[in-house]
Design a protein around this motif. Structure first.
Motif, PDB file in Angstrom:
ATOM      1  N   LEU A 156       0.824  -1.208   0.000  1.00  0.00           N
ATOM      2  CA  LEU A 156       0.000   0.000   0.000  1.00  0.00           C
ATOM      3  C   LEU A 156       0.861   1.263   0.000  1.00  0.00           C
ATOM      4  N   ARG A 157       1.965   1.236   0.722  1.00  0.00           N
ATOM      5  CA  ARG A 157       2.829   2.418   0.750  1.00  0.00           C
ATOM      6  C   ARG A 157       3.449   2.685  -0.611  1.00  0.00           C
ATOM      7  N   SER A 158       3.883   1.628  -1.303  1.00  0.00           N
ATOM      8  CA  SER A 158       4.447   1.821  -2.642  1.00  0.00           C
ATOM      9  C   SER A 158       3.391   2.347  -3.617  1.00  0.00           C
ATOM     10  N   LEU A 159       2.144   1.860  -3.483  1.00  0.00           N
ATOM     11  CA  LEU A 159       1.080   2.364  -4.350  1.00  0.00           C
ATOM     12  C   LEU A 159       0.740   3.813  -4.023  1.00  0.00           C
ATOM     13  N   ASP A 160       0.795   4.173  -2.743  1.00  0.00           N
ATOM     14  CA  ASP A 160       0.509   5.561  -2.355  1.00  0.00           C
ATOM     15  C   ASP A 160       1.579   6.504  -2.897  1.00  0.00           C
ATOM     16  N   THR A 196      -5.389   4.734   7.206  1.00  0.00           N
ATOM     17  CA  THR A 196      -4.931   6.073   6.831  1.00  0.00           C
ATOM     18  C   THR A 196      -4.466   6.111   5.381  1.00  0.00           C
ATOM     19  N   ILE A 197      -3.723   5.091   4.957  1.00  0.00           N
ATOM     20  CA  ILE A 197      -3.262   5.038   3.564  1.00  0.00           C
ATOM     21  C   ILE A 197      -4.446   4.881   2.615  1.00  0.00           C
ATOM     22  N   LEU A 237      -8.581  -1.924  -5.124  1.00  0.00           N
ATOM     23  CA  LEU A 237      -8.118  -1.988  -3.738  1.00  0.00           C
ATOM     24  C   LEU A 237      -9.150  -1.396  -2.779  1.00  0.00           C
ATOM     25  N   LEU A 238      -9.745  -0.266  -3.158  1.00  0.00           N
ATOM     26  CA  LEU A 238     -10.756   0.357  -2.301  1.00  0.00           C
ATOM     27  C   LEU A 238     -12.005  -0.508  -2.186  1.00  0.00           C
ATOM     28  N   SER A 239     -12.392  -1.154  -3.282  1.00  0.00           N
ATOM     29  CA  SER A 239     -13.547  -2.060  -3.203  1.00  0.00           C
ATOM     30  C   SER A 239     -13.253  -3.273  -2.342  1.00  0.00           C
ATOM     31  N   GLN A 240     -11.984  -3.678  -2.271  1.00  0.00           N
ATOM     32  CA  GLN A 240     -11.608  -4.820  -1.438  1.00  0.00           C
ATOM     33  C   GLN A 240     -11.704  -4.488   0.050  1.00  0.00           C
ATOM     34  N   PHE A 241     -11.417  -3.240   0.424  1.00  0.00           N
ATOM     35  CA  PHE A 241     -11.410  -2.844   1.828  1.00  0.00           C
ATOM     36  C   PHE A 241     -12.635  -2.013   2.207  1.00  0.00           C
TER      37      PHE A 241
END
Length: 348
Positions: free
Chosen positions: A130-134, A178-179, A198-202
């Protein structure tokens, strides 16, 4: 004479010890040379591959491997050393991949993740991804302040259910959340497909089932209603487009609330969104005192604003205007003057 005899005895003992040591060294050297020549002869006769320090030359095929890899360089080097019955046994035991090459079994378990030996390896891998994607999406345009992004993250219990290790904690989930909230602030027209997936997954499962919370409709007169509570006061507020008039129980705000801080507390939601002169307010309040009534009116006004325009919810929530103040006066206890004050002690 006695002293000379002692010196002669010590000298003879030293000579005997020295000769004994020399004889033992010669015997050890002979045995070592004989064993080394024997080993050389065995190597020449067997013509087996040389064993490396990393992997054994001959594998113990009686062990049952748990995992396997497709390619292993030392196996290709030592494959010619297996002959006869051992080679046939190796061909029967070792599976083959799609190219027909043997798959060598590992003699030990290989971790499924590079961070397997950390405190929570599943969370660490997810956080790094997630950090690398952010960082990759850091230059994309974001939504303006006050605009609802529509993302509702899953609860901690749902997140813990996705972790097979069961080692995730509340603090680690807050870092992930937060990310995710930062990624949700990317404008929908510039948001990559992987971020949407990713957002639909979480996303919270209840929100996903119900799509979005159903917003209460504005009535036929164009009014939005909100209710608020504070201490013993209860308020109902109606909000409509207008010039900024405020009527509480049929009276003007200045006639009912003499203190300026109570009037500021009531109009605080409108001042936060910058709409003080754009709405008319009609309210009914009962119970409690002026402080409780002001808090109840403020909460009802904030809820009415969200009903009228949902884009105000994010700003009002950050300003704690949509949270009910649950503080009340603590009750008096027996033996006390007030809730906690003790009676004055008198010596005589």
């Amino acid at each position: 004479m006695a002293c000379c005899r002692q010196r002669l005895l010590g000298l003879s003992n030293r000579i005997a010890n020295t000769t004994g040591r020399l004889l033992r060294r010669q015997l050890i050297a002979r045995s070592f040379q004989s064993s080394s020549t024997r080993l050389d002869e065995e190597v020449e006769i067997s013509n087996a591959p040389v064993a490396t320090s990393k992997r054994p030359a001959y594998l113990d095929f009686k062990r049952v491997p748990r995992r396997a890899i497709d390619v292993w360089e030392p196996w290709n080097d030592h494959k010619d050393g297996f002959e006869g019955k051992m080679m046939e046994q190796a061909k029967r035991i070792l599976p083959r991949n799609t190219n027909g090459e043997e798959i060598l079994p590992l003699l030990r378990d290989v971790p499924v993740s590079p961070s397997y030996f950390t405190a929570a390896w599943f969370h660490t891998d997810r956080w790094l991804a997630l950090r690398s994607l952010d960082r990759k999406c850091s230059a994309l345009p974001r939504l303006a302040d006050g605009v609802d992004d529509g993302f509702r993250p899953m609860t901690y219990n749902e997140y813990a259910g996705t972790d097979p290790t069961g080692l995730s904690r509340h603090g680690e989930y807050n870092v992930i959340k937060t990310i995710l909230k930062g990624l949700a602030r990317i404008r929908p027209d510039a948001r990559p497909i992987e971020v949407n997936m990713l957002l639909s997954q979480f996303t919270n499962s209840t929100v996903a089932k119900n799509s979005m919370p159903v917003r209460r409709k504005i009535d036929a007169l164009g009014r939005a209603m909100g209710r608020g509570k504070r201490k013993d006061a209860r308020a109902t507020v109606w909000l409509v487009r207008g010039e900024g008039q405020v009527l509480v129980n049929g009276k003007r705000l200045t006639d009912l609330f003499n203190r300026a801080r109570d009037r500021q507390a009531i109009l605080r939601p409108l001042s936060i969104v910058g709409q003080i002169t754009n709405y008319n307010i009609f309210a009914l309040v009962r119970g409690g005192g002026t402080t409780g009534q002001a808090g109840a009116l403020s909460l009802g006004l904030a809820k009415a604003l969200v009903q009228y325009n949902p884009q105000f919810s994010n700003v009002l929530r950050k300003a704690d205007c949509l949270k009910q103040d649950l503080r009340v006066v603590e009750r008096k206890k027996p033996g006390k003057v007030k809730a906690r004050k003790s009676p004055q002690w008198v010596k005589r």
